[in-house]
Motif scaffolding. Structure first.
Motif, PDB file in Angstrom:
ATOM      1  N   VAL A  44       0.849  -1.199   0.000  1.00  0.00           N
ATOM      2  CA  VAL A  44       0.000   0.000   0.000  1.00  0.00           C
ATOM      3  C   VAL A  44       0.882   1.245   0.000  1.00  0.00           C
ATOM      4  CG1 VAL A  44      -1.927   1.218   1.083  1.00  0.00           C
ATOM      5  CG2 VAL A  44      -1.796  -1.264   1.250  1.00  0.00           C
ATOM      6  N   ARG A  94       6.341  17.975   0.293  1.00  0.00           N
ATOM      7  CA  ARG A  94       6.056  16.547   0.120  1.00  0.00           C
ATOM      8  C   ARG A  94       5.399  15.966   1.371  1.00  0.00           C
ATOM      9  NH1 ARG A  94      10.934  14.339  -2.489  1.00  0.00           N
ATOM     10  NH2 ARG A  94      11.665  13.490  -0.537  1.00  0.00           N
ATOM     11  N   PRO A 154       6.663   4.853 -12.850  1.00  0.00           N
ATOM     12  CA  PRO A 154       6.880   4.986 -11.396  1.00  0.00           C
ATOM     13  C   PRO A 154       6.348   6.295 -10.825  1.00  0.00           C
ATOM     14  CG  PRO A 154       8.972   5.088 -12.624  1.00  0.00           C
ATOM     15  CD  PRO A 154       7.877   5.122 -13.621  1.00  0.00           C
ATOM     16  N   ASN A 155       5.883   7.170 -11.694  1.00  0.00           N
ATOM     17  CA  ASN A 155       5.497   8.523 -11.325  1.00  0.00           C
ATOM     18  C   ASN A 155       4.046   8.570 -10.845  1.00  0.00           C
ATOM     19  OD1 ASN A 155       4.535  11.370 -12.391  1.00  0.00           O
ATOM     20  ND2 ASN A 155       6.759  11.434 -12.242  1.00  0.00           N
TER      21      ASN A 155
END
Ligand code: FAD
Length: 470
Positions: A51, A135, A425-426
């Motif tokens: 997850v 982030r 992967p983004n």
């Protein structure tokens, strides 16, 4: 040859077509056989392994489909998103719309905007006018989405996936069965073969920066790697808010310079569904060449971060005249490393001149990238899945090409960069990819509102189009 196995390109104009996998009506109740009932084994239409943002996106979209019984399992005790690199200054590399759901399902209650609203801070967010979102705030949003989804189970590792008409999944806590599995185990740190983690924490991958940051205080530190992660580590090391100021910082990159990420509009077209599907249809050789030529679209350093580093160096040198000393060394490849007492010696080749240099350091930080995480739990069925060049082969629905029966999908999220390109992967296509998986499980295709194709004509004209034009 995997291209022969994939289905033809589907229409991207919103037509609902039948999914290639045979659709079975979703069961509203768990399907249990007699022996399953005896052992109390639960059955699901979709079981997610891992997850991170990839499967969290799928779990969020499935949350609104009560008819698709689903479960998502992660070994971590608490949701986290690259916590070892939770630099105070680090910002999101994509627009906030590229959250778990919005680009596929803008009305979902799992959007970033819903998160802000539910926390009562939506006006504050607007007034903050972030140029780039920290982030840490997107990580908080992911954690919120994880916590409000009862289908997600943490502190549980998937150890083994077998197949007996349905997938049999063994975890550290239980045994379940599922019609489909979704593998979203993400990436793991990559280091050169000759490099190693040292027990004393003086040589480590940048993924472990935060717990080791204290080792850098007053020391000579080398950061190897000229991508975004290396740049974030360098900024942390030379900034006051790191709290552990080194004596010297040397930054080595194999690239010609400390090069920016290309975030211009036509390049960003690579991170759209249309380009992803176009890319997927190309030959392996063309794909590899394309990724190599366009690597800075995803693996360069954000311009904002480059500017922050430059301005910080200016301040240290010309305004404060304070430590650390900084050496910027692009165009160099580290070819060997040795320990000499408490010092590391890095053997470095200067690419343009061919000259060899030796660089000493107390601490070495390897910002040398990530690779797809191991999927050892698939061992019992691995021989049944087609593979190439270290990847499971997938079809255009992100399902592994294998010899299992229809209606039994092994969806691979963020594990096919060679096949799907820079965006795999983004976060950019996460919601769209999850929607495609949901559609496939439901037996429909492009059920949502189709978006208008790109301004750019990526694909060559077909012979029929050419004939028409003449
Ligand atoms: C520092 C950093 C910053 C990034 N920032 C951005 C950004 O700003 N924008 C962007 O587009 N991309 C970014 N990326 C790219 C990144 O790959 C994605 O953001 C994202 O993390 C990928 O999600 P994922 O779910 O595929 O994998 P991950 O986030 O790696 O999650 C995989 C999960 O699988 C679990 N797992 C593994 N094996 C098992 C098992 N056997 N059983 C149970 N659980 C298991 C792991 O515990 C983990 O939680 C960044 C990457 C890094 C390293």
């Amino acid at each position: 040859m995997w291209s022969a196995i994939s289905s033809s390109t589907a229409s991207i104009r919103g037509v609902i077509t039948t999914c290639r996998r045979i659709w079975r009506p979703p069961s509203h109740e768990p399907v249990t056989t007699k022996s399953q009932r005896e052992n109390d084994i639960m059955h699901y239409q979709c079981a997610g392994i891992g997850v991170g943002p990839s499967n969290l996106s799928l779990a969020s979209l499935l949350h609104d489909h009560a008819e698709i019984r689903n479960i998502f399992i992660d070994k971590k005790p608490k949701f986290s998103w690259h916590d070892g690199m939770r630099f105070p200054e680090a910002t999101l590399q994509v627009a906030i719309f590229k959250d778990l759901v919005t680009l596929a399902e803008p009305t979902s209650s799992f959007s970033f905007i819903s998160y802000l609203h539910s926390q009562g801070k939506i006006y504050h967010f607007l007034n903050a006018q972030f140029e780039s979102l920290p982030r840490r705030e997107f990580s908080n949003y992911f954690e919120w989405a994880c916590e409000r989804n009862a289908n997600i189970h943490l502190s549980e590792e998937v150890e083994r996936v077998g197949f007996d008409g349905v997938f049999t999944i063994e975890t550290t806590r239980r045994r379940i069965t599922a019609d489909n599995i979704s593998v979203g185990v993400g990436v793991e740190p990559k280091m050169p073969k000759f490099a190693r983690h040292s027990a004393d924490g003086t040589s480590f991958h940048v993924a472990d920066f935060i717990p080791n940051a204290g080792k850098c205080a007053g020391k000579s530190v080398v950061v190897v790697g000229g991508g975004q992660s290396g740049a974030e580590a360098v900024l942390a090391l030379i900034s006051e808010n790191c709290g552990h100021i080194p004596r010297q910082v040397c930054w080595i990159s194999s690239r010609d310079n400390f090069l920016p990420m290309d975030n211009s509009c036509f390049t960003n077209d690579y991170f759209t569904p249309g380009h992803s599907d176009y890319f997927f249809q190309q030959s392996r050789q063309s794909k590899a060449g394309f990724v190599e030529r366009n690597i800075l679209a995803s693996d360069g350093i954000s311009e904002r971060l480059l500017r922050q580093i430059y301005q910080r160096i200016y301040t240290l040198r010309f305004i404060d005249a304070s430590l650390p000393d900084i050496a910027l060394m692009p165009d160099r490849v580290v070819v060997q490393v040795a320990q000499d007492g408490t010092q590391w010696k890095l053997i470095v080749d200067h690419r343009t001149s061919g000259a060899r240099e030796i660089i000493g350091a107390d601490v070495v930080i390897w910002a040398t990238g990530f690779r797809s995480a191991r999927m050892d739990f698939l061992a019992p069925i691995l021989s049944r899945i087609q593979q190439h060049d270290g990847e499971l082969l997938i079809d255009d629905e992100f399902a592994a090409v294998w010899d299992g029966p229809p209606g039994r999908g092994i969806f691979v999220l963020n594990g096919a960069r060679r096949q799907r390109g820079l965006a795999d992967p983004n976060l950019s296509l996460t919601a769209w990819r999850s929607q495609r998986v949901v559609d496939c499980i439901r037996g429909v295709r492009n059920a949502g509102v189709a978006q208008i194709p790109s301004f750019v004509t990526w694909a060559a004209a077909s012979p029929a189009q050419n004939r028409k034009a003449v």
